[in-house]
Design an enzyme around this catalytic site. Sequence first.
Site, PDB file in Angstrom:
ATOM      1  CG  HIS A 144     -26.198 -52.401  27.759  1.00  0.00           C
ATOM      2  ND1 HIS A 144     -27.319 -53.202  27.674  1.00  0.00           N
ATOM      3  CD2 HIS A 144     -26.655 -51.147  28.015  1.00  0.00           C
ATOM      4  CE1 HIS A 144     -28.399 -52.462  27.854  1.00  0.00           C
ATOM      5  NE2 HIS A 144     -28.028 -51.216  28.068  1.00  0.00           N
TER       6      HIS A 144
ATOM      7  CD  GLU B 244     -25.692 -49.065  32.125  1.00  0.00           C
ATOM      8  OE1 GLU B 244     -26.812 -48.598  32.396  1.00  0.00           O
ATOM      9  OE2 GLU B 244     -25.203 -49.028  30.977  1.00  0.00           O
TER      10      GLU B 244
ATOM     11  CD  GLU C 291     -31.512 -50.682  27.196  1.00  0.00           C
ATOM     12  OE1 GLU C 291     -30.683 -49.781  26.970  1.00  0.00           O
ATOM     13  OE2 GLU C 291     -31.436 -51.440  28.189  1.00  0.00           O
TER      14      GLU C 291
END
Length: 453
Positions: A68, A71, A148
């Site tokens: 993640h 990314e 996040e």
Amino acid sequence: MKNWHKLVVAGLFAAAAGAAAAETVEATLENGLKVVVRRDARAPVAVSQLWYRVGSVDEVNGRTGLSHLLEHMMFKGTKTVPAGEFSRRIAAAGGQDNAFTSRDYTVYFQQLAANRLPLSLTLESDRMANLTIADDVFKKELEVVKEERRWRTDDQPTGILAETLYANAFVANPVRYPVIGWMDDIQNMKPDDLRAWYREWYAPNNATLVVVGDVDPQAVIALARKEFGPLKPKPLAERRPQLEPEQKGVRRVSVKAPSELSYLTLAWQVPRLTKLAETDPYALSMLTELLDGHDAARLPRRLVREKKVALSASSSYDPLGRGSTLFTLTAVPANGVRLDRLEAALKGEIARIAQGGVSEAELARVRRQVEASRVFEKDSMFGQAMQIGSLESLGFSWRDEDEMNRRLLAVDAAAVKRAAQSLVDDKLTVVTLVAQPLKGRKIAPPADTKELR
């Protein structure tokens, strides 16, 4: 991804006449990059998706969240394209771009005018091989990912519930790791960890390029060969199965969190689809559609509107994936309803099917719903690309779609009954989230339990 099982059942396990008529061409470059192109000339646009076969199921304890975070870093520049310039160039060409990470893969996509497709492929081939991971940029992005995680998981009851479920339903299989990673792993991550992950997995022989739109398939393949062909393949790390030990009894976990609502999830370990000819995954897919495929399905009709024991109730099953999977029922209790009563009501709906089965008329309605959903899905170029990319990344072929659909629609009442009978307590994990006072915090979790998917 939210509602992923709906995409699988209504998207991958069904067919549409419009898709069958479309021209789809595939090729594999000498460096191992798979290219699949589907011509859809209804609008002068193209969707480009680059699928890397790496996600959280490839991670290990102490190194969760790498896929993640990578990314995020893929938008932070290469030797020739500065940070932020990738998205700026796509936007300047009138397009849109983004990315997402799942347990099974990481996907980067753009949608833009068909004649601007070369820009997309040029930029993607560049960052496949030339990503720059600067220490200072890494440090800043790490803080973004921490925030996040706080926003999506730590401060969200549904996020806490889902994370708790997978961490307790599995003990060995890496699906137990959160895609975003454990907070401690994120906090202790180093730039070299991410550089090594990039070198290990970002290679043409670990990727599939999917293009759907108003394009000439052979011209797109030639363009892909020009842009990606010079890139060298890499030896990929061995992927070990990490099979889950047999569960031999009910597991129960209760967590407390600030929330306006309490939640209950029942989750059974069940088979996933590994070969086209397997039968159980199709029956389980039909079972979840019977329980929660539409507004008149059993769970919302009986538990929410008739018995009024739940504010919402849903079922979920994802038959496709590289790791273990679950069949889940999730519900929010109605005011004054105890969680043990709600659990009994959910189990009761499974027992009704396990004992009494379902009628052919009910099955016929579900089949029509599945087929209608598929027709609607085919209206989207992006949806078509998603179907192709996911099948190719999960060990199947885009050509398998019709056969999957045929097998799903062939599921009969006896198979659905057997699927319900397979949901036994010895394979069950029960997770409850007990609501705690918000104390001034504004958290608005959805009453619709579909948001947990």
